[in-house]
Design a protein around this motif. Structure first.
Motif, mmCIF file in Angstrom:
data_model
loop_
_atom_site.group_PDB
_atom_site.id
_atom_site.type_symbol
_atom_site.label_atom_id
_atom_site.label_comp_id
_atom_site.label_asym_id
_atom_site.label_seq_id
_atom_site.Cartn_x
_atom_site.Cartn_y
_atom_site.Cartn_z
ATOM 1 N N ARG A 1 0.830 -1.209 0.000
ATOM 2 C CA ARG A 1 0.000 0.000 0.000
ATOM 3 C C ARG A 1 0.861 1.254 0.000
ATOM 4 O O ARG A 1 0.542 2.238 -0.671
ATOM 5 C CB ARG A 1 -0.944 0.021 1.201
ATOM 6 C CG ARG A 1 -2.043 -1.040 1.167
ATOM 7 C CD ARG A 1 -3.231 -0.612 1.991
ATOM 8 N NE ARG A 1 -3.878 0.543 1.410
ATOM 9 C CZ ARG A 1 -4.520 1.478 2.121
ATOM 10 N NH1 ARG A 1 -4.555 1.407 3.447
ATOM 11 N NH2 ARG A 1 -5.107 2.498 1.522
ATOM 12 N N THR A 2 1.949 1.223 0.735
ATOM 13 C CA THR A 2 2.806 2.408 0.822
ATOM 14 C C THR A 2 3.479 2.700 -0.509
ATOM 15 O O THR A 2 3.681 3.857 -0.879
ATOM 16 C CB THR A 2 3.868 2.217 1.918
ATOM 17 O OG1 THR A 2 3.221 1.887 3.151
ATOM 18 C CG2 THR A 2 4.675 3.487 2.124
ATOM 19 N N ARG A 3 3.784 1.660 -1.265
ATOM 20 C CA ARG A 3 4.445 1.868 -2.557
ATOM 21 C C ARG A 3 3.490 2.448 -3.593
ATOM 22 O O ARG A 3 3.941 2.882 -4.663
ATOM 23 C CB ARG A 3 5.050 0.557 -3.065
ATOM 24 C CG ARG A 3 4.049 -0.462 -3.550
ATOM 25 C CD ARG A 3 4.696 -1.776 -3.906
ATOM 26 N NE ARG A 3 5.639 -1.647 -5.001
ATOM 27 C CZ ARG A 3 6.199 -2.696 -5.620
ATOM 28 N NH1 ARG A 3 5.914 -3.935 -5.214
ATOM 29 N NH2 ARG A 3 7.029 -2.524 -6.606
ATOM 30 N N THR A 4 2.189 2.484 -3.333
ATOM 31 C CA THR A 4 1.266 3.177 -4.237
ATOM 32 C C THR A 4 1.401 4.687 -4.102
ATOM 33 O O THR A 4 0.988 5.436 -5.000
ATOM 34 C CB THR A 4 -0.198 2.779 -3.978
ATOM 35 O OG1 THR A 4 -0.602 3.220 -2.666
ATOM 36 C CG2 THR A 4 -0.380 1.267 -4.072
ATOM 37 N N VAL A 5 1.982 5.131 -2.978
ATOM 38 C CA VAL A 5 2.185 6.555 -2.751
ATOM 39 C C VAL A 5 3.606 6.968 -3.145
ATOM 40 O O VAL A 5 3.800 7.948 -3.861
ATOM 41 C CB VAL A 5 1.935 6.915 -1.273
ATOM 42 C CG1 VAL A 5 2.131 8.415 -1.044
ATOM 43 C CG2 VAL A 5 0.536 6.482 -0.835
ATOM 44 N N PHE A 6 4.588 6.204 -2.677
ATOM 45 C CA PHE A 6 5.994 6.538 -2.895
ATOM 46 C C PHE A 6 6.652 5.518 -3.820
ATOM 47 O O PHE A 6 6.260 4.355 -3.862
ATOM 48 C CB PHE A 6 6.756 6.559 -1.565
ATOM 49 C CG PHE A 6 6.265 7.584 -0.589
ATOM 50 C CD1 PHE A 6 6.604 8.918 -0.719
ATOM 51 C CD2 PHE A 6 5.452 7.207 0.470
ATOM 52 C CE1 PHE A 6 6.156 9.862 0.183
ATOM 53 C CE2 PHE A 6 4.992 8.145 1.382
ATOM 54 C CZ PHE A 6 5.341 9.479 1.234
ATOM 55 N N ASP A 7 7.670 5.962 -4.514
ATOM 56 C CA ASP A 7 8.485 5.063 -5.322
ATOM 57 C C ASP A 7 9.491 4.376 -4.391
ATOM 58 O O ASP A 7 10.472 4.982 -3.980
ATOM 59 C CB ASP A 7 9.212 5.854 -6.412
ATOM 60 C CG ASP A 7 10.077 4.955 -7.293
ATOM 61 O OD1 ASP A 7 10.023 3.713 -7.123
ATOM 62 O OD2 ASP A 7 10.818 5.492 -8.133
ATOM 63 N N LEU A 8 9.235 3.125 -4.073
ATOM 64 C CA LEU A 8 10.085 2.366 -3.153
ATOM 65 C C LEU A 8 10.775 1.204 -3.866
ATOM 66 O O LEU A 8 11.172 0.227 -3.235
ATOM 67 C CB LEU A 8 9.256 1.836 -1.972
ATOM 68 C CG LEU A 8 8.530 2.896 -1.134
ATOM 69 C CD1 LEU A 8 7.704 2.230 -0.047
ATOM 70 C CD2 LEU A 8 9.511 3.891 -0.541
ATOM 71 N N GLN A 9 10.905 1.321 -5.176
ATOM 72 C CA GLN A 9 11.463 0.231 -5.972
ATOM 73 C C GLN A 9 12.865 -0.156 -5.515
ATOM 74 O O GLN A 9 13.252 -1.324 -5.592
ATOM 75 C CB GLN A 9 11.497 0.624 -7.446
ATOM 76 C CG GLN A 9 11.906 -0.489 -8.392
ATOM 77 C CD GLN A 9 10.967 -1.677 -8.369
ATOM 78 O OE1 GLN A 9 9.765 -1.505 -8.198
ATOM 79 N NE2 GLN A 9 11.499 -2.873 -8.533
#
Length: 288
Positions: free
Chosen positions: A166-174
């Motif tokens: 869910r958090t990666r839908t907000v931030f680019d955490l690739q």
């Protein structure tokens, strides 16, 4: 006064825009976010550094250094909200909103309470009816709903969350959760400890899950740390048949068998001490 901000994904990264709220709504929005933050933190006993392969228990939060693109959020703390561009309410769908946040003072510091945002929250995408008197009317102006929960809290240079997905839908955490590229897969297949019959066929079979395992195995330097004969013996002790030919591990051709072998190499298969049952895990945390 509470200000509501939107995190908009643009071609160059995240941009913060202000969501203009009528004065009676401002305090209510602040209360909603504050209540959600209390629920988010309720019962949390430990904060765990996120390593890419750990799913938190109910009493744990995952923590990472705030991603670089979150600097635009930090800058909002000292900015004059009126100076920020406003969301174009008439063109809401084109704004690329990925999250909503408010800034909450905590003593001399601040914490940022963040909700994820998706297109499903846009009421303009569907027919919405509201009660007026004794009958329902159709909502004709653009509108959106707030989420029922915050997805993350940012404070002290740290981003705290429970769900990576869910958090990666907000931030680019690739950068925190990588999979092997074609070049890395090629290099992996050429490793002296492996025998891959057909590299091209292997790359076709290598879905996202396999590529993530390839990246993890390479990063952990497993094949350079353990001898092939030791790997085969350890695998056999768990009931996993690993074929060896000319001193090399034979990589199977079917996807299911590949994943079994690679999960073993990534310490993703273990045997329970009491029941002797074998399990596959995609959530690991080292016990010190």
């Amino acid at each position: 006064m509470v200000n509501l901000f939107a995190l908009c994904r643009t071609a160059t990264g995240l941009q913060v825009k202000r969501v203009a709220l009528a004065q009676p709504v401002q305090a209510k929005v602040g209360t909603i976010f504050h209540t959600q933050a209390n629920s988010f933190l309720n019962g949390i006993a430990e904060e765990v550094d996120f390593s890419g392969d750990w799913k938190p228990d109910d009493d744990e939060l995952l923590v990472i250094d705030a991603p670089a693109e979150a600097a635009v959020i930090v800058a909002t703390i000292t900015a004059n909200p009126i100076s920020l561009p406003e969301i174009d309410a008439q063109n809401f769908m084109a704004e690329g909103i990925r999250g909503l946040f408010v800034i909450e003072p905590v003593g001399q510091e601040h914490r940022i309470l963040i909700q994820a945002f998706s297109a499903q929250q846009l009421l303009s995408r569907r027919t919405t009816l509201f009660l007026s008197g004794n009958s329902f009317k159709e909502l004709t102006e653009p509108g959106f709903t707030l989420d029922n929960n915050i997805v993350a809290i940012m404070e002290g240079g740290k981003l705290k969350f429970k769900s990576f997905q869910r958090t990666r839908t907000v931030f680019d955490l690739q950068q925190l959760y990588k999979e092997a590229t074609d070049q890395e897969v090629d290099a992996f297949c050429q490793h002296a400890s492996l025998e891959v019959a057909d590299t091209a066929a292997f790359k076709v079979a290598a879905d996202q899950g396999i590529r993530k395992l390839v990246h993890a195995i390479t990063k952990a330097n497993v094949l350079n740390t353990h001898q092939v004969v030791v790997i085969a013996e350890k695998a056999a002790s768990l009931g996993i048949n690993v074929a060896v030919k000319d001193g090399k591990l034979l990589v199977p051709s079917d996807r299911k068998s590949i994943k079994t072998l690679f999960r073993f190499l990534d310490d993703g298969i273990y045997q329970a001490a009491l029941s002797s049952s074998r399990y596959v895990t995609n959530s690991k945390r080292r016990i010190v």
